[in-house]
Design a protein around this motif. Structure first.
Motif, PDB file in Angstrom:
ATOM      1  N   GLU A   1       0.841  -1.205   0.000  1.00  0.00           N
ATOM      2  CA  GLU A   1       0.000   0.000   0.000  1.00  0.00           C
ATOM      3  C   GLU A   1       0.871   1.247   0.000  1.00  0.00           C
ATOM      4  O   GLU A   1       0.627   2.196  -0.745  1.00  0.00           O
TER       5      GLU A   1
ATOM      6  N   THR B   1       1.103   4.205  -2.812  1.00  0.00           N
ATOM      7  CA  THR B   1       0.892   5.605  -2.453  1.00  0.00           C
ATOM      8  C   THR B   1       2.082   6.453  -2.872  1.00  0.00           C
ATOM      9  O   THR B   1       1.918   7.552  -3.396  1.00  0.00           O
TER      10      THR B   1
ATOM     11  N   THR C   1       1.900   7.077  -6.481  1.00  0.00           N
ATOM     12  CA  THR C   1       0.857   8.066  -6.758  1.00  0.00           C
ATOM     13  C   THR C   1       1.372   9.472  -6.475  1.00  0.00           C
ATOM     14  O   THR C   1       1.190  10.383  -7.290  1.00  0.00           O
TER      15      THR C   1
ATOM     16  N   ASP D   1      -2.809   8.958   4.579  1.00  0.00           N
ATOM     17  CA  ASP D   1      -3.367  10.077   3.825  1.00  0.00           C
ATOM     18  C   ASP D   1      -2.395  11.229   3.631  1.00  0.00           C
ATOM     19  O   ASP D   1      -2.798  12.315   3.224  1.00  0.00           O
TER      20      ASP D   1
ATOM     21  N   LYS E   1      -1.903  15.777   0.904  1.00  0.00           N
ATOM     22  CA  LYS E   1      -2.860  15.079   1.772  1.00  0.00           C
ATOM     23  C   LYS E   1      -4.113  14.795   0.969  1.00  0.00           C
ATOM     24  O   LYS E   1      -4.405  15.478  -0.018  1.00  0.00           O
ATOM     25  N   LYS E   2      -4.825  13.781   1.411  1.00  0.00           N
ATOM     26  CA  LYS E   2      -6.092  13.446   0.753  1.00  0.00           C
ATOM     27  C   LYS E   2      -7.180  14.364   1.299  1.00  0.00           C
ATOM     28  O   LYS E   2      -7.259  14.607   2.503  1.00  0.00           O
ATOM     29  N   ASP E   3      -8.018  14.859   0.391  1.00  0.00           N
ATOM     30  CA  ASP E   3      -9.144  15.688   0.828  1.00  0.00           C
ATOM     31  C   ASP E   3     -10.337  14.788   1.178  1.00  0.00           C
ATOM     32  O   ASP E   3     -10.218  13.549   1.181  1.00  0.00           O
ATOM     33  N   ALA E   4     -11.465  15.393   1.461  1.00  0.00           N
ATOM     34  CA  ALA E   4     -12.657  14.634   1.865  1.00  0.00           C
ATOM     35  C   ALA E   4     -13.112  13.662   0.786  1.00  0.00           C
ATOM     36  O   ALA E   4     -13.729  12.638   1.080  1.00  0.00           O
ATOM     37  N   ASP E   5     -12.804  13.965  -0.482  1.00  0.00           N
ATOM     38  CA  ASP E   5     -13.179  13.084  -1.597  1.00  0.00           C
ATOM     39  C   ASP E   5     -12.075  12.087  -1.937  1.00  0.00           C
ATOM     40  O   ASP E   5     -12.117  11.436  -2.974  1.00  0.00           O
ATOM     41  N   HIS E   6     -11.034  12.007  -1.093  1.00  0.00           N
ATOM     42  CA  HIS E   6      -9.889  11.103  -1.257  1.00  0.00           C
ATOM     43  C   HIS E   6      -9.009  11.458  -2.454  1.00  0.00           C
ATOM     44  O   HIS E   6      -8.338  10.592  -3.012  1.00  0.00           O
ATOM     45  N   ASN E   7      -9.026  12.732  -2.855  1.00  0.00           N
ATOM     46  CA  ASN E   7      -8.133  13.211  -3.904  1.00  0.00           C
ATOM     47  C   ASN E   7      -6.906  13.827  -3.244  1.00  0.00           C
ATOM     48  O   ASN E   7      -7.025  14.529  -2.238  1.00  0.00           O
ATOM     49  N   TRP E   8      -5.742  13.592  -3.826  1.00  0.00           N
ATOM     50  CA  TRP E   8      -4.510  14.150  -3.291  1.00  0.00           C
ATOM     51  C   TRP E   8      -4.418  15.630  -3.657  1.00  0.00           C
ATOM     52  O   TRP E   8      -4.600  15.999  -4.811  1.00  0.00           O
TER      53      TRP E   8
END
Length: 164
Positions: free
Chosen positions: A33, A37, A40, A110, A141-148
């Motif tokens: 994982e 990440t 990504t 995250d 960091k990941k936002d609330a929608d899990h986008n970096w």
């Protein structure tokens, strides 16, 4: 009595082995994982650099977190709107040919980061173009929608070097 002790010892070893294998599987899953990440984070850093070089301000601003903070020398800019106007809006028109040398990319959960050095060609009106270099740190960091999204940018400029 000896049989009970041997049975107990056998069960203890069996339990320890099972726990060790389970922990090993979890560690392997976490490592996989983390590697995904990191890949990504590396990819979106490259997309950021590419968008800058294409002078695609919308793409660059779209990669910023709403609460992004930029620290550069004595300047501190807070929030996506401030960076869009005072960093991207002012720097992108005169700063091109961004090149980065990545020193480290890492991530966990995250959060991810990249650190290294950068160089840009600066073209100011009525002045000879020059190269600007420095060090950087990006925290993603990941936002609330899990986008970096870029959460923190720390940039240090080196003294300007005139082109030869």
């Amino acid at each position: 009595l000896i049989m009970k002790k041997l049975l107990f010892l056998f069960l203890a070893v069996l339990t320890w082995t099972a726990c060790k294998q389970s922990a090993g599987s979890e560690n392997t899953a976490l490592k996989n994982e983390s590697a995904t990440t990191v890949a990504t984070i590396d990819s979106i850093n490259t997309a950021f650099d590419s968008a800058w070089n294409k002078k695609d301000s919308a793409a660059v601003v779209g990669m910023l977190a709403d609460d992004v903070i930029l620290i550069s020398g004595k300047s501190i800019l807070k929030g996506k709107e401030a960076l869009a106007k005072n960093f991207v809006g002012r720097q992108m028109p005169v700063a091109g040919d961004l090149k980065v040398t990545k020193e480290r990319v890492d991530a966990s959960g995250d959060l991810g980061y990249e650190t290294g050095t950068w160089s840009l060609q600066i073209s100011l009106p009525e002045k000879a173009p020059f190269e600007q270099t420095g060090n950087y740190n990006f925290v993603w960091k990941k936002d609330a929608d899990h986008n970096w999204k870029v959460s923190v940018i720390n940039m240090e400029e080196h003294p300007a070097v005139k082109n030869k």
